[in-house]
Write a protein that holds these residues in place. Structure first.
Motif, PDB file in Angstrom:
ATOM      1  N   THR A 167       0.880  -1.326  -0.112  1.00 50.50           N
ATOM      2  CA  THR A 167       0.084  -0.122   0.087  1.00 50.50           C
ATOM      3  C   THR A 167       0.947   1.393   0.136  1.00 50.50           C
ATOM      4  OG1 THR A 167      -0.130  -0.082   2.257  1.00 50.50           O
ATOM      5  CG2 THR A 167      -1.886  -0.995   1.420  1.00 50.50           C
ATOM      6  N   PHE A 212       1.813   2.665   2.844  1.00 48.05           N
ATOM      7  CA  PHE A 212       1.461   3.079   4.079  1.00 48.05           C
ATOM      8  C   PHE A 212       1.834   2.080   5.380  1.00 48.05           C
ATOM      9  CE2 PHE A 212      -1.256   5.324   1.185  1.00 48.05           C
ATOM     10  CZ  PHE A 212      -1.643   6.790   2.042  1.00 48.05           C
ATOM     11  N   GLU A 213       2.195   2.642   6.364  1.00 51.97           N
ATOM     12  CA  GLU A 213       2.352   1.815   7.624  1.00 51.97           C
ATOM     13  C   GLU A 213       1.157   1.212   8.141  1.00 51.97           C
ATOM     14  OE1 GLU A 213       5.503   1.470   9.197  1.00 51.97           O
ATOM     15  OE2 GLU A 213       6.536   2.175   7.433  1.00 51.97           O
ATOM     16  N   ILE A 214       1.165  -0.017   8.535  1.00 56.47           N
ATOM     17  CA  ILE A 214      -0.003  -0.594   9.106  1.00 56.47           C
ATOM     18  C   ILE A 214      -0.089   0.048  10.498  1.00 56.47           C
ATOM     19  CG2 ILE A 214      -0.522  -2.865  10.102  1.00 56.47           C
ATOM     20  CD1 ILE A 214      -0.572  -2.836   7.207  1.00 56.47           C
ATOM     21  N   ARG A 215      -1.500   0.152  10.675  1.00 51.20           N
ATOM     22  CA  ARG A 215      -1.903   0.795  11.908  1.00 51.20           C
ATOM     23  C   ARG A 215      -1.508   0.094  12.984  1.00 51.20           C
ATOM     24  NH1 ARG A 215      -8.109   2.687  10.596  1.00 51.20           N
ATOM     25  NH2 ARG A 215      -8.219   1.526  12.790  1.00 51.20           N
ATOM     26  N   TYR A 243      -4.450  -2.016  14.324  1.00 48.19           N
ATOM     27  CA  TYR A 243      -4.352  -3.274  13.702  1.00 48.19           C
ATOM     28  C   TYR A 243      -3.158  -4.211  13.872  1.00 48.19           C
ATOM     29  CZ  TYR A 243      -5.284  -6.374   9.700  1.00 48.19           C
ATOM     30  OH  TYR A 243      -5.338  -7.480   8.650  1.00 48.19           O
ATOM     31  N   GLN A 282      -4.319   3.687   0.498  1.00 47.22           N
ATOM     32  CA  GLN A 282      -4.482   4.018   1.805  1.00 47.22           C
ATOM     33  C   GLN A 282      -5.220   3.091   2.541  1.00 47.22           C
ATOM     34  OE1 GLN A 282      -5.656   6.330  -0.239  1.00 47.22           O
ATOM     35  NE2 GLN A 282      -7.551   7.297   0.775  1.00 47.22           N
ATOM     36  N   LEU A 324      -6.715  -0.664   3.594  1.00 46.47           N
ATOM     37  CA  LEU A 324      -6.306  -1.952   3.356  1.00 46.47           C
ATOM     38  C   LEU A 324      -7.597  -2.785   3.717  1.00 46.47           C
ATOM     39  CD1 LEU A 324      -3.820  -4.023   3.824  1.00 46.47           C
ATOM     40  CD2 LEU A 324      -4.009  -3.916   6.257  1.00 46.47           C
ATOM     41  N   ASP A 350      -8.452   2.196   7.032  1.00 46.36           N
ATOM     42  CA  ASP A 350      -7.867   3.501   6.244  1.00 46.36           C
ATOM     43  C   ASP A 350      -6.443   3.581   6.916  1.00 46.36           C
ATOM     44  OD1 ASP A 350      -7.190   5.915   5.358  1.00 46.36           O
ATOM     45  OD2 ASP A 350      -8.510   7.140   6.471  1.00 46.36           O
ATOM     46  N   LEU A 351      -5.321   3.323   6.351  1.00 41.51           N
ATOM     47  CA  LEU A 351      -4.105   3.305   6.674  1.00 41.51           C
ATOM     48  C   LEU A 351      -3.511   4.976   6.894  1.00 41.51           C
ATOM     49  CD1 LEU A 351      -2.355   0.535   5.083  1.00 41.51           C
ATOM     50  CD2 LEU A 351      -3.344   0.553   7.411  1.00 41.51           C
TER      51      LEU A 351
END
Length: 128
Positions: free
Chosen positions: A2, A4-7, A10, A74, A76, A90-91
């Protein structure tokens, strides 16, 4: 995948996946005919999460107004409902809860305000 960093919420959920969701069957009769919640609505296997995210990003779908819709970078996908719709997060941080992607309307709707609330919703919806 993606960009983007994984939240954090999560990552914590996946690392300490709720044991109650590991054995909940999706079928009303308790059979395993429709699979388990942890394999569909909230996937706990990272290979499954990766596969579903490749799937949603394969191409575009036609929006009802005629333009092409491409899955946002953004967002996932974290599960599906087995009917062509997806659950996602939403990341980028605009939405903190779980999003529901309706494939017929080609739109997202925030269905819970947090991942914890989503877990509770699944437990209530599929508990025997």
């Amino acid at each position: 995948l993606t960009g983007f960093e994984i939240r954090d919420d999560y990552a914590r959920l996946i690392n300490a996946f709720p044991s109650q969701l590991m054995n909940i069957q999706r079928a009303d009769n308790g059979s395993d005919a429709e699979g388990q919640v942890n394999n569909v609505e909230l996937m706990n296997g990272m290979t499954d999460v990766l596969d579903i995210n490749h799937e949603v990003r394969l191409g575009s779908v036609e929006h009802p107004d005629g333009h092409e819709f491409f899955w946002p970078d953004q967002v996932l996908a974290i599960g599906e409902n087995g009917e062509g719709d997806y659950y996602a997060i939403d990341l980028a941080g605009e939405y903190t809860g779980v999003l529901f992607f309706d494939h017929q309307l080609v739109e997202f709707e925030e269905i819970t305000e947090s991942l914890d609330e989503y877990v509770e919703l699944l437990q209530e919806s599929f508990a025997a």
